[in-house]
Design an enzyme around this catalytic site. Structure first.
Site, mmCIF file in Angstrom:
data_model
loop_
_atom_site.group_PDB
_atom_site.id
_atom_site.type_symbol
_atom_site.label_atom_id
_atom_site.label_comp_id
_atom_site.label_asym_id
_atom_site.label_seq_id
_atom_site.Cartn_x
_atom_site.Cartn_y
_atom_site.Cartn_z
ATOM 1 N N ASP A 30 0.853 -1.191 0.000
ATOM 2 C CA ASP A 30 0.000 0.000 0.000
ATOM 3 C C ASP A 30 0.891 1.245 0.000
ATOM 4 O OD1 ASP A 30 -3.207 0.570 0.963
ATOM 5 O OD2 ASP A 30 -1.765 2.224 1.156
ATOM 6 N N ILE A 31 0.514 2.238 -0.783
ATOM 7 C CA ILE A 31 1.336 3.443 -0.914
ATOM 8 C C ILE A 31 1.338 4.271 0.371
ATOM 9 C CG2 ILE A 31 -0.409 5.078 -1.772
ATOM 10 C CD1 ILE A 31 1.612 5.777 -4.025
ATOM 11 N N ASN A 86 -12.765 -3.458 2.243
ATOM 12 C CA ASN A 86 -13.753 -2.385 2.279
ATOM 13 C C ASN A 86 -14.633 -2.487 1.039
ATOM 14 O OD1 ASN A 86 -12.671 -1.268 4.661
ATOM 15 N ND2 ASN A 86 -11.084 -0.209 3.499
ATOM 16 N N GLN A 93 -15.013 2.163 0.691
ATOM 17 C CA GLN A 93 -14.093 1.731 -0.359
ATOM 18 C C GLN A 93 -13.727 2.933 -1.219
ATOM 19 O OE1 GLN A 93 -15.718 -1.299 -2.912
ATOM 20 N NE2 GLN A 93 -13.905 -1.375 -4.233
ATOM 21 N N HIS A 99 -10.004 -5.155 -3.645
ATOM 22 C CA HIS A 99 -8.679 -5.357 -3.048
ATOM 23 C C HIS A 99 -8.839 -5.793 -1.610
ATOM 24 C CE1 HIS A 99 -9.841 -1.122 -2.664
ATOM 25 N NE2 HIS A 99 -9.223 -1.121 -1.485
ATOM 26 N N HIS A 101 -6.889 -5.729 1.918
ATOM 27 C CA HIS A 101 -5.763 -5.198 2.688
ATOM 28 C C HIS A 101 -5.268 -6.321 3.598
ATOM 29 C CE1 HIS A 101 -6.817 -0.783 2.130
ATOM 30 N NE2 HIS A 101 -7.987 -1.342 1.861
#
Ligand code: 5GP
Ligand code: ZN
Length: 116
Positions: A30-31, A86, A93, A99, A101
């Site tokens: 994750d960024i 989410n 979301q 996706h 997490h």
């Protein structure tokens, strides 16, 4: 899906710190990590969210979950982790490409949700 952020990552048009891929799924950091370990696992094929899956998606959904333990252990969360998906407006979301997490690290991530 030209304008989908995660489809662009799959296509290699936006860089990502990839940690795993096979023919159906891709995992990357994750960024903006919320925990020391914060990976995202996505289907390579565009699926908007858990609210839009059907029976044909069962194999790829299984694969996304089946890699979680190994990825968490390899990236610094060997003693458990949390998976969060989410979904939609209520689930908050933000990216409209399914996706999961995977969050964790050396310390427990805390209670599941803040109670209302
Ligand atoms: P959501 O709120 O949709 O469940 O989570 C979206 C996640 O995608 C966020 O945790 C956010 O930090 C991450 N994210 C957003 N843009 C990018 C990006 O360009 N690259 C990566 N690696 N993660 C991103
Ligand atoms: Zn997409």
């Amino acid at each position: 899906m030209e304008d989908c952020l995660f489809c662009r990552i799959v296509a290699g048009r936006i860089p990502a710190r990839k940690v795993f891929e096979d023919d159906e799924i891709l995992a990357f950091h994750d960024i903006n990590p919320a925990r020391p370990v914060h990976l995202l696992v996505i289907p390579k094929r565009h699926i908007t969210s858990l609210a839009t899956v059907d029976d044909a998606d069962i194999p790829v959904l299984g694969r996304m979950l089946a890699v979680a333990n190994r990825l968490a252990a390899e990236h610094g969360s060997p003693d458990g982790f949390r998976v969060i998906i989410n979904t939609g407006r209520i689930g908050h979301q933000e990216v409209q490409h399914l996706h999961a997490h995977i969050v964790g690290g050396p310390d427990p991530v805390g209670p599941m949700l803040k109670r209302i």
